[in-house]
Write a protein that holds these residues in place. Structure first.
Motif, PDB file in Angstrom:
ATOM      1  N   HIS A 184       0.834  -1.120  -0.108  1.00  0.00           N
ATOM      2  CA  HIS A 184      -0.091   0.129  -0.006  1.00  0.00           C
ATOM      3  C   HIS A 184       0.710   1.194  -0.048  1.00  0.00           C
ATOM      4  O   HIS A 184       2.119   1.287   0.267  1.00  0.00           O
ATOM      5  CB  HIS A 184      -0.876   0.020   1.216  1.00  0.00           C
ATOM      6  CG  HIS A 184      -0.422   0.101   2.551  1.00  0.00           C
ATOM      7  ND1 HIS A 184      -1.007   0.337   3.759  1.00  0.00           N
ATOM      8  CD2 HIS A 184       0.952   0.560   2.906  1.00  0.00           C
ATOM      9  CE1 HIS A 184      -0.037   0.405   4.695  1.00  0.00           C
ATOM     10  NE2 HIS A 184       1.162   0.401   4.296  1.00  0.00           N
ATOM     11  N   TYR A 231       0.276   5.862   1.256  1.00  0.00           N
ATOM     12  CA  TYR A 231      -0.680   6.663   2.086  1.00  0.00           C
ATOM     13  C   TYR A 231      -0.353   7.929   0.999  1.00  0.00           C
ATOM     14  O   TYR A 231       0.409   8.428   0.787  1.00  0.00           O
ATOM     15  CB  TYR A 231      -0.414   6.911   3.388  1.00  0.00           C
ATOM     16  CG  TYR A 231      -0.557   6.036   4.174  1.00  0.00           C
ATOM     17  CD1 TYR A 231      -1.229   4.543   3.830  1.00  0.00           C
ATOM     18  CD2 TYR A 231       0.323   6.021   5.622  1.00  0.00           C
ATOM     19  CE1 TYR A 231      -1.236   3.494   4.916  1.00  0.00           C
ATOM     20  CE2 TYR A 231       0.093   4.965   6.545  1.00  0.00           C
ATOM     21  CZ  TYR A 231      -0.558   3.595   6.153  1.00  0.00           C
ATOM     22  OH  TYR A 231      -0.668   2.747   7.135  1.00  0.00           O
ATOM     23  N   CYS A 265       5.651   6.746   3.625  1.00  0.00           N
ATOM     24  CA  CYS A 265       4.778   5.940   2.903  1.00  0.00           C
ATOM     25  C   CYS A 265       3.924   6.431   2.119  1.00  0.00           C
ATOM     26  O   CYS A 265       3.038   6.003   1.362  1.00  0.00           O
ATOM     27  CB  CYS A 265       3.629   5.871   4.360  1.00  0.00           C
ATOM     28  SG  CYS A 265       4.522   4.734   5.540  1.00  0.00           S
ATOM     29  N   HIS A 307       4.587  -0.283  -0.663  1.00  0.00           N
ATOM     30  CA  HIS A 307       5.681  -1.184   0.349  1.00  0.00           C
ATOM     31  C   HIS A 307       4.678  -2.081   0.655  1.00  0.00           C
ATOM     32  O   HIS A 307       3.520  -2.031   0.855  1.00  0.00           O
ATOM     33  CB  HIS A 307       6.503  -0.223   1.368  1.00  0.00           C
ATOM     34  CG  HIS A 307       5.436   0.509   2.204  1.00  0.00           C
ATOM     35  ND1 HIS A 307       5.090   1.826   2.047  1.00  0.00           N
ATOM     36  CD2 HIS A 307       4.943  -0.009   3.271  1.00  0.00           C
ATOM     37  CE1 HIS A 307       4.278   2.088   2.746  1.00  0.00           C
ATOM     38  NE2 HIS A 307       4.084   1.116   3.859  1.00  0.00           N
ATOM     39  N   HIS A 324       3.510  -5.198   3.617  1.00  0.00           N
ATOM     40  CA  HIS A 324       3.428  -5.667   5.132  1.00  0.00           C
ATOM     41  C   HIS A 324       2.870  -6.903   5.068  1.00  0.00           C
ATOM     42  O   HIS A 324       2.040  -7.468   4.205  1.00  0.00           O
ATOM     43  CB  HIS A 324       2.377  -4.842   5.580  1.00  0.00           C
ATOM     44  CG  HIS A 324       2.984  -3.532   5.882  1.00  0.00           C
ATOM     45  ND1 HIS A 324       3.641  -3.004   6.902  1.00  0.00           N
ATOM     46  CD2 HIS A 324       2.643  -2.320   5.341  1.00  0.00           C
ATOM     47  CE1 HIS A 324       3.823  -1.688   6.905  1.00  0.00           C
ATOM     48  NE2 HIS A 324       3.140  -1.261   5.879  1.00  0.00           N
ATOM     49  N   GLU A 341      -0.153  -4.586  11.763  1.00  0.00           N
ATOM     50  CA  GLU A 341       0.629  -4.152  10.725  1.00  0.00           C
ATOM     51  C   GLU A 341       1.984  -4.837  10.846  1.00  0.00           C
ATOM     52  O   GLU A 341       2.978  -5.202  10.039  1.00  0.00           O
ATOM     53  CB  GLU A 341       0.772  -2.788  10.577  1.00  0.00           C
ATOM     54  CG  GLU A 341       1.513  -2.282   9.456  1.00  0.00           C
ATOM     55  CD  GLU A 341       1.407  -0.749   9.279  1.00  0.00           C
ATOM     56  OE1 GLU A 341       0.473  -0.247   8.634  1.00  0.00           O
ATOM     57  OE2 GLU A 341       2.300  -0.398   9.763  1.00  0.00           O
TER      58      GLU A 341
HETATM   59 NI    NI Z   1       2.880   0.616   5.343  1.00  0.00          NI
END
Ligand code: NI
Length: 135
Positions: free
Chosen positions: A14, A16, A33, A39, A41, A124
């Protein structure tokens, strides 16, 4: 009341970004981010269902059914996906851990036939998780 929890793991990427903000504001707010290439997770999801034990089965719900529900409503949608681009809701909602937990709740809650969804816990990282109780 008794609480039954099933854990599942999935991987997703994802980034942001809030389109209402300028590129500079996005970078300031989200830092690394904000990189639109994303990147990854490794998320750990815990789904907790609350209910009463059925005296006939000795169970709140069939755990195989819960596993299947997680497969169809979460894994198929999110596992190994670029959330911003491949999961429709995250084209307009920032795919933070918080918002992913809320989306998982929205997808699971109406589909549970036995017991009631009590909590979505989404890690996360091993050190960071959010809890959502549906309100
Ligand atoms: Ni992230």
């Amino acid at each position: 009341m008794i609480y039954v929890t099933r854990r599942a793991e999935f991987s997703a990427s994802h980034y942001y970004h809030n389109p209402a903000l300028s590129p500079d504001e996005n970078r300031r707010l989200f830092g690394k981010c904000n990189n639109p290439h994303g990147h990854g997770h490794n998320y750990t999801l815990e789904v907790t269902v609350a209910g009463e034990v059925d005296p006939v089965t000795g169970m709140v719900l069939d755990l195989k059914d819960l596993k299947q529900l997680l497969e169809s409503e979460v894994m198929e949608l999110m596992d190994h996906r670029f959330l911003n681009e491949e999961v429709p809701v995250f084209r307009t909602v920032i795919p933070t851990t918080e918002n992913i937990a809320i989306e998982i709740w929205r997808r699971l809650a109406p589909k549970l036939t036995l017991g009631q969804l009590h909590r979505i816990r989404l890690y996360e990282t091993p050190d960071l998780y959010v809890d959502y109780y549906g309100d």
